[in-house]
Enzyme design. Structure first.
Site, mmCIF file in Angstrom:
data_model
loop_
_atom_site.group_PDB
_atom_site.id
_atom_site.type_symbol
_atom_site.label_atom_id
_atom_site.label_comp_id
_atom_site.label_asym_id
_atom_site.label_seq_id
_atom_site.Cartn_x
_atom_site.Cartn_y
_atom_site.Cartn_z
ATOM 1 N N CYS B 75 0.818 -1.219 0.000
ATOM 2 C CA CYS B 75 0.000 0.000 0.000
ATOM 3 C C CYS B 75 0.848 1.263 0.000
ATOM 4 O O CYS B 75 0.568 2.202 -0.711
ATOM 5 C CB CYS B 75 -0.920 0.041 1.218
ATOM 6 S SG CYS B 75 -2.173 -1.246 1.238
ATOM 7 N N HIS B 76 1.880 1.270 0.845
ATOM 8 C CA HIS B 76 2.597 2.529 1.085
ATOM 9 C C HIS B 76 3.818 2.706 0.186
ATOM 10 O O HIS B 76 4.451 3.759 0.224
ATOM 11 C CB HIS B 76 3.046 2.612 2.554
ATOM 12 C CG HIS B 76 1.913 2.590 3.534
ATOM 13 N ND1 HIS B 76 1.089 3.668 3.721
ATOM 14 C CD2 HIS B 76 1.468 1.628 4.373
ATOM 15 C CE1 HIS B 76 0.182 3.372 4.659
ATOM 16 N NE2 HIS B 76 0.393 2.137 5.062
ATOM 17 N N CYS B 110 -2.913 -0.760 11.503
ATOM 18 C CA CYS B 110 -2.773 -1.094 10.087
ATOM 19 C C CYS B 110 -2.694 -2.615 9.919
ATOM 20 O O CYS B 110 -3.255 -3.181 9.000
ATOM 21 C CB CYS B 110 -1.519 -0.425 9.525
ATOM 22 S SG CYS B 110 -1.758 0.288 7.893
ATOM 23 N N CYS B 173 7.405 14.340 36.834
ATOM 24 C CA CYS B 173 8.358 14.444 35.719
ATOM 25 C C CYS B 173 8.986 15.834 35.752
ATOM 26 O O CYS B 173 10.198 15.992 35.584
ATOM 27 C CB CYS B 173 7.654 14.264 34.380
ATOM 28 S SG CYS B 173 6.560 12.855 34.242
ATOM 29 N N HIS B 177 12.740 17.170 35.143
ATOM 30 C CA HIS B 177 13.044 17.506 33.745
ATOM 31 C C HIS B 177 12.722 18.950 33.366
ATOM 32 O O HIS B 177 13.200 19.419 32.339
ATOM 33 C CB HIS B 177 12.352 16.510 32.824
ATOM 34 C CG HIS B 177 12.819 15.098 33.049
ATOM 35 N ND1 HIS B 177 14.083 14.684 32.709
ATOM 36 C CD2 HIS B 177 12.212 14.027 33.619
ATOM 37 C CE1 HIS B 177 14.225 13.406 33.043
ATOM 38 N NE2 HIS B 177 13.111 12.987 33.603
ATOM 39 N N ARG B 214 10.746 3.648 28.458
ATOM 40 C CA ARG B 214 11.552 4.611 29.198
ATOM 41 C C ARG B 214 10.713 5.281 30.288
ATOM 42 O O ARG B 214 11.179 5.503 31.403
ATOM 43 C CB ARG B 214 12.122 5.660 28.244
ATOM 44 C CG ARG B 214 13.114 6.609 28.902
ATOM 45 C CD ARG B 214 14.350 5.840 29.335
ATOM 46 N NE ARG B 214 15.205 6.603 30.247
ATOM 47 C CZ ARG B 214 15.025 6.667 31.559
ATOM 48 N NH1 ARG B 214 13.991 6.049 32.120
ATOM 49 N NH2 ARG B 214 15.851 7.348 32.310
ATOM 50 N N CYS B 218 11.160 5.353 34.475
ATOM 51 C CA CYS B 218 11.150 6.530 35.340
ATOM 52 C C CYS B 218 10.110 6.360 36.447
ATOM 53 O O CYS B 218 10.353 6.719 37.596
ATOM 54 C CB CYS B 218 10.833 7.785 34.524
ATOM 55 S SG CYS B 218 12.269 8.838 34.284
#
Lengths: 106, 257
Positions: B75-76, B110, B173, B177, B214, B218
């Site tokens: 398709c792509h 998909c 967070c 950060h 990830r 944390c």
């Protein structure tokens, strides 16, 4: 399906020092780990790496469990003549992976 | 007079504390905080272990899957053209599902809807390889602003999750950060937490992993119960982080310690 990545110059002048880099996708299972049920995971590492240049061994290494997954090995050799640079990795299961590139030396 | 001066000083201090929001500070990729050795691993495709996943993704892109026996390429076509810039738009609003979806989720949608194949497991080699391959096509392109109005409330939810103190260590967070980037946590430098290099190869993992992996690290680090893979909370956080990183270039596959 094992994947390898090779980096080497396509052309060089005779006498040049050329850098060659080789990487392979491999878990490098140390044999020191256990799975979720506590069963030891058998060791499976690449234990031998060899590089030949036009049929002659120019670099070889014995690998041990402290080497990380997906080992990346870089070294240099002297360009002497045109020919194939071939790589072989052998692991504990006896599986062998090979790759090859051509170098043109003027 | 003295009293006025100290009041003024306190006012200035408060203003300084207020301007801690990341928007008013220089945006730095996590790459700026890693050692020169790790940086050089990422800089050269021949030494970047993440490229092994790009390679695998390229193979999978061509492989027929499911009952349709269609491949992504059926398709792509060429991912190099068709997938260029696509990762910049994710997480995006999925009209069919009526909720936002991230790139991994889109690839799986998909598979299930168009290829008639079973969904791939979170953090499976195949899903990571395909996601890395697709995101890699946007390498070097800058993250654009989010313009879809339907995503406003999701960004807000993401931001409140980012600022919410959680876990036994009672940290958000933002506490690290936004407010303390550039300082150290133990021996590790604290980066600004931009998601632009994901999926990335972490030397600690010895493999490529997703942003959600990830984020779970944390959350476990602050002794909180991590959200489940694919949960709406993670999608909201991913979207908030993406719009927070506006202007930074995509690096996929990144390499981090």
């Amino acid at each position: 399906m094992t994947r390898t990545m090779i980096s080497a110059p396509e052309t060089a002048r005779a006498g040049d020092v050329v850098e060659i880099k080789a990487m392979i996708a491999h878990p490098m299972e140390t044999g020191y780990r256990v799975d979720a049920t506590g069963k030891p995971i058998p060791r499976n590492i690449i234990n031998r790496f060899e590089c030949t240049y036009d049929g002659e061994v120019v670099f070889a290494a014995d690998l041990h469990p402290a080497i990380s997954a997906n080992p990346f090995i870089a070294f240099s050799t002297i360009a002497t003549r045109s020919g194939p640079i071939s790589f072989t990795w052998t692991d504990d299961e006896g599986k062998t992976e090979t790759a090859s590139v051509e170098i043109q030396v003027e | 007079m003295r009293g006025w001066l100290s009041l003024l000083a306190i006012g200035l201090l408060l203003a300084a504390a207020d301007s801690n929001a990341i928007e008013e500070q220089p945006k730095l990729s996590g790459l700026e905080f890693v050692s020169p050795e790790t940086r050089s691993l990422q800089a050269d495709d021949a030494s970047n272990p993440g490229m092994l996943w790009v390679l695998r993704g390229e193979q999978l892109w061509q492989e027929p899957a499911g009952r349709s026996q269609a491949s992504c390429a059926s398709c792509h076509g060429e991912a190099r053209q068709s997938m260029r810039g696509v990762a910049l738009r994710y997480p995006a609003f999925d009209a069919g599902a009526g909720q936002p979806i991230d790139l991994k989720g889109r690839i799986n949608r998909c598979r299930t809807d168009n290829q008639d194949a079973p969904a791939l497991e979170h953090e499976s080699e195949e899903l990571l390889a395909l996601t890395t391959y697709v995101a890699h096509q946007s390498r070097g392109m800058s993250v654009p602003p989010v313009e879809d109005e339907r995503l406003r409330s999701v960004i807000e939810q993401g931001e409140s999750l980012f600022r919410e103190r959680i876990g036994q260590l009672d940290l958000s967070c933002a506490a690290c950060h936004d407010d303390r980037w550039g300082q150290r946590l133990g021996s590790s430098p604290i980066p600004q937490a931009h998601p632009t290099a994901y999926p990335l190869y972490r030397l600690e993992w010895q493999t490529v992993g997703s942003l959600q992996r990830r984020l779970r690290n944390c959350m476990i680090g602050v002794r909180a119960e991590p959200f489940a893979y694919g949960s709406p909370e993670f999608i909201a956080l991913e979207l908030y982080l993406m719009q927070r990183a506006e202007g930074l270039p995509v690096e996929t596959p990144g390499v981090r310690p």
